[in-house]
Design an enzyme around this catalytic site. Structure first.
Site, mmCIF file in Angstrom:
data_model
loop_
_atom_site.group_PDB
_atom_site.id
_atom_site.type_symbol
_atom_site.label_atom_id
_atom_site.label_comp_id
_atom_site.label_asym_id
_atom_site.label_seq_id
_atom_site.Cartn_x
_atom_site.Cartn_y
_atom_site.Cartn_z
ATOM 1 N N GLU A 167 -6.035 2.304 -0.476
ATOM 2 C CA GLU A 167 -4.700 2.083 -1.031
ATOM 3 C C GLU A 167 -3.936 1.123 -1.100
ATOM 4 O OE1 GLU A 167 -3.860 3.789 3.401
ATOM 5 O OE2 GLU A 167 -5.487 3.667 1.805
ATOM 6 N N ASP A 176 0.708 -1.151 -0.082
ATOM 7 C CA ASP A 176 -0.050 -0.071 -0.149
ATOM 8 C C ASP A 176 0.865 1.239 0.003
ATOM 9 O OD1 ASP A 176 0.802 0.425 2.481
ATOM 10 O OD2 ASP A 176 -1.088 0.241 3.675
ATOM 11 N N ILE A 177 0.337 2.216 -0.154
ATOM 12 C CA ILE A 177 0.719 3.796 -0.414
ATOM 13 C C ILE A 177 1.324 4.268 1.177
ATOM 14 C CG2 ILE A 177 0.816 5.948 -1.363
ATOM 15 C CD1 ILE A 177 -1.233 4.814 -3.321
#
Length: 543
Positions: free
Chosen positions: A229, A186-187
């Site tokens: 995300e 994920d970001i």
């Protein structure tokens, strides 16, 4: 005002495959000739049996079915009904071709699942027109399927589609003993992007990450936007080491990409969790859960990095360690493991090992080569998967054993194994040294160790209890049970046949091991060395 009319010829279909079923050779030839000119790929058969055989072949993916009503071994109506009841990844457009063109037959064909009706004798213009009508419907179905199965923001497959595809790949991996790696990332600090630049900019970042991910995978890889995300990738026939290289390259590529927003240019980083399917992971959910734990570990270690399952195995909590150090002290894995009583060899047959499991009342066993080195593990479930094949006596354990094992050295701190088993759904690991299997360490093993050591040194609410009195009581109980077990073994030897002796001894020894562990712990006052001493007393036996 007048408008000039320009005829726009329809584009030919993109090599759509058509299955033609008719017992009349001339009709099959005519349809093949008419549709081949239009760019279709034609396969012809003359009866229902041949049609079903062709449809069941995985390599065939037909968009159209043109079938006669009357066939030598059935009817086109029965064939259509069968096709409609088979679950397919796409819709097949079906045209019924027959000389029975009355209203009643038309209604029957449509109710059976036909999409269109074509009267004989076959007219080329009518046939082509009806096929083009079907092509438009299939194109619409394709667009609707894409919209339903794609994330509207990134155009990646939805989580539902992803899970369906991964489930099939998981089964294939298990069936053929192929490596499979799961990657989740994920970001980092994505909320800051939304807070500072707005949610529209956040969507732009997600789209760009989705594009980079799509450009970084093979056709055989399965990817999706997992939620928010988070993104996922399943890499078939890929080891953990290979997946780590892939993930590290993807991480660097994302970090180096300047994402142009409406109001700014930003760079983002990502954190990755990676796991390869292991022998102890019985369900797909186990794989996903551990990958998620690896991702959590990557974030706890500072983000913008790749953490694999191997890293997770040796991870310890980052908080206050004083209490855990007090609980586990200097205990190592060998202190709590259960020594291995029996092993099997890879060239043994499924029938031999099945009988071995039944005789000795064990559910699984490590597999070792002729030098005694660990090469896999086999369980009742593995044997069951091939037990009903025609030739189980010819199938060797090497074909069904699971090779990718979770192993720890005997001197690794017990606390590390405890933390690992406490984080994941896996229940058991193997203790090995120099490729030799020394023992098994499970949740139950650690609970027994805690009961024999730490818990015995404290009374309720954590206050010190009468250790000497408790040890004496435990010693007395364990000694009585051990004596009773020994007497029972003596009686069994006298009343049972020689063929039953080996199985009886193996079962009794397993019980006596636990009792001797209790005895050793009681004598040593909870030093935690009982199982290690026991391991020196019982050597691994290769049956």
């Amino acid at each position: 005002m007048t408008f000039s009319k320009t005829s726009q010829p329809e584009l030919p279909p993109t090599r759509s495959r058509v299955l033609v079923v008719d017992d009349d050779r001339l009709i099959r030839t005519l349809i093949r000739e008419f549709l081949t000119r239009e760019g279709y790929e034609i396969v012809t058969v003359e009866n229902c049996r041949q049609a079903l055989e062709v449809l069941e072949e995985e390599k065939n993916e037909f968009k159209f079915l043109v079938t006669d009503w009357e066939l030598p071994d059935g009817s086109g109506i029965d064939l259509i009904r069968h096709v409609r009841h088979v679950v397919s990844s796409h819709y097949m457009y079906i045209v019924m071709a027959t000389s029975h063109g009355n209203r009643e037959n038309l209604t029957q064909a449509l109710n059976a699942g036909a999409d269109d009706f074509l009267a004989k004798p076959i007219d080329r213009g009518e046939l082509v027109a009806r096929m083009r009508s079907g092509q438009r419907i299939l194109a619409l179905e394709t667009r609707l399927t894409h919209l339903a199965n794609s994330d509207p923001l990134t155009s990646l497959p939805t989580r539902r589609v992803f899970e369906e595809m991964v489930s099939k790949e998981w089964s294939r991996s298990r069936r053929h003993r192929l490596p499979l790696s799961f990657v989740i990332f994920d970001i980092d600090y994505f909320k800051r992007i939304n807070d500072v630049h707005g949610h529209v900019s956040g969507d732009q970042v997600l789209r760009e990450i989705g594009r980079i991910l799509s450009d970084s995978v093979r056709k055989s890889d399965i990817i999706c936007r997992y939620g928010g995300e988070e993104f996922c990738a399943v890499l078939p026939e890929t080891s953990s080491a290979q997946a780590c290289i892939w993930a590290e390259n993807l991480r660097k590529r994302i970090a180096e990409t300047e994402i142009i927003l409406d109001s700014a240019v930003v760079n983002v980083t990502t954190s990755f969790g990676i796991v390869e399917a292991m022998a102890e992971m019985e369900e797909l959910d186990d794989l996903i859960e551990i990958a998620d734990q690896c991702l959590i570990e990557a974030k706890q270690k500072g983000r913008n990095q790749v953490v694999s399952f191997n890293n997770l195995q040796n991870a310890v909590c980052c908080g206050d360690t004083g209490h855990l150090d007090l609980v586990f002290g200097g205990a190592v894995a060998a202190d709590a493991m259960t020594p291995v009583v029996s092993t099997v060899t890879p060239d043994s047959s499924v029938i031999d090992i099945s009988q071995f499991f039944l005789n000795y009342r064990i559910p699984s066993a490590p597999v070792v080569d002729h030098e005694g080195s660990l090469v896999g593990i086999v369980s009742e479930k593995d044997l069951m998967s091939v037990a009903c094949r025609p030739n189980p006596h010819e199938i060797t354990i090497a074909e069904v054993m699971r090779k990718n094992l979770i192993c720890y050295p005997p001197n690794i701190p017990l606390r590390i194994v405890w933390e690992f088993l406490n984080r994941v759904s896996i229940r058991t690991v193997l203790i090995t040294e120099n490729s030799k299997t020394l023992g098994v360490l499970s949740r139950q093993s650690i609970l027994r160790w805690l009961a024999n050591t730490t818990w015995n040194q404290n009374g309720p609410m954590g206050h010190a209890g009468d250790v000497s009195n408790t040890s004496s009581q435990r010693l007395e109980v364990a000694a009585k049970l051990l004596a009773e077990t020994s007497r029972q073994l003596t009686n069994d030897v006298e009343v049972r046949t020689e063929d039953e002796h080996a199985a009886m001894v193996i079962g009794t020894v397993s019980k006596m091991q636990d009792l001797m562990t209790d005895l050793l712990e009681a004598v040593r006052g909870g030093s935690g060395s009982g199982a290690m001493s026991l391991g020196t007393a019982f050597n691994t036996t290769d049956f």
